[in-house]
Design a protein around this motif. Sequence first.
Motif, short mmCIF file in Angstrom:
data_model
loop_
_atom_site.label_atom_id
_atom_site.label_comp_id
_atom_site.label_asym_id
_atom_site.label_seq_id
_atom_site.Cartn_x
_atom_site.Cartn_y
_atom_site.Cartn_z
N TYR A 27 0.90 -1.32 0.12
CA TYR A 27 0.02 0.05 0.08
C TYR A 27 0.84 1.54 -0.20
O TYR A 27 0.17 2.23 -0.53
CB TYR A 27 -1.11 0.13 1.01
CG TYR A 27 -1.48 -1.22 1.38
CD1 TYR A 27 -2.77 -1.43 0.14
CD2 TYR A 27 -1.20 -2.31 2.19
CE1 TYR A 27 -3.32 -2.65 0.48
CE2 TYR A 27 -1.89 -3.94 2.34
CZ TYR A 27 -2.81 -3.88 1.64
OH TYR A 27 -3.87 -5.16 1.13
N SER A 281 -4.58 9.01 -4.41
CA SER A 281 -3.34 8.27 -3.68
C SER A 281 -3.38 9.30 -3.59
O SER A 281 -3.92 10.18 -3.20
CB SER A 281 -2.35 7.95 -4.64
OG SER A 281 -2.03 8.90 -5.88
N ARG A 299 -4.71 1.85 -2.23
CA ARG A 299 -5.70 0.82 -1.94
C ARG A 299 -5.59 0.76 -0.12
O ARG A 299 -5.05 1.40 0.56
CB ARG A 299 -5.09 -0.04 -2.76
CG ARG A 299 -5.67 -0.30 -4.47
CD ARG A 299 -3.31 -1.49 -4.60
NE ARG A 299 -3.99 -2.89 -4.24
CZ ARG A 299 -3.32 -3.40 -3.84
NH1 ARG A 299 -1.85 -3.45 -4.36
NH2 ARG A 299 -3.26 -4.97 -3.75
#
Length: 309
Positions: A27, A281, A299
């Motif tokens: 991640y 992001s 994510r």
Amino acid sequence: MLGAALMVWGWAVAAAADSVADTYFRYFRPSGHIDEPALNELSGLAVSRRTAGRWWGLNDSGNAPMLYAMSPDGRSQGQVTVSSLNTDWEDLASYQRDGQAWLAIADTGDNFGFRSQVSIWVLPEPTLPAKGIAQTREIRFRFEDGPRDCESLAADPQRGRFLLIDKGRKPAGLYELPMTFTAGSELAMAKRIADLPLIWEGPVPPALPAGVERYRGTPTAIDLSPDGRKLLILTYKHLAEFERRADEDWPQAIARGPMRIVRLPRQRILEAAGYEADANSALIGGEDEHAALWRWNGRFPPAKAPAAP
């Protein structure tokens, strides 16, 4: 027997370490290190709304009233002195409004709960190289339920408001404040619109001193996506995201859930986070000279299935 036990223990430790590393790097990825020595107490990060590849950062209380420009890997792009005092700067927000790119500085830190009023300093996003001192305008306000230590600011220009979350109290509160400048003795009011769940209830992270235990699950930074639909929340241990539907405001979204959450990389104190320009992001950083910057890839771990009755 002891040797075999130690070998098994070693394998377990190695497997756990591999698992943690895998979780982190699934991640997060290192983005770089801040190379500006003066930016050693990073407390706020915001992506530029006018220059691609630029981020703005600021220091915590007691430092010079400076904004620092950098690339996502931490390389310095310059700095700007602003006209407001750094009493206790804690977060930074960037946004577009009326065709203009803006920055907002949250001078809202209040560790001991004695500030009867705090400020948000607003300025057009500067160009570089800087030409003199950047002039700010003030929104002076108080929280409707008394002094609050607040390290989290997000801009919601579509609704003409700022969002703030207090720190250290349970439950933490989400507040809204109009984007209206104040003058003279005028004082605006930040209204509490929702209670947030405690994001993390486990023990204080090992890297933090015991004195900050009460802060472990409360926000140290927030950011709002440009469409106003996603709210990113950073604590000392986790990164979380709420999302609201088009027909609801944040009180309904927070009450409805669910909340997506991911454990942060191990670093001493992470206190700054902001969405990248596409809001898919984020960049995360913290205190210390030449502190590391991390990029979260947007994510989250898969949601766990509910336990069987």
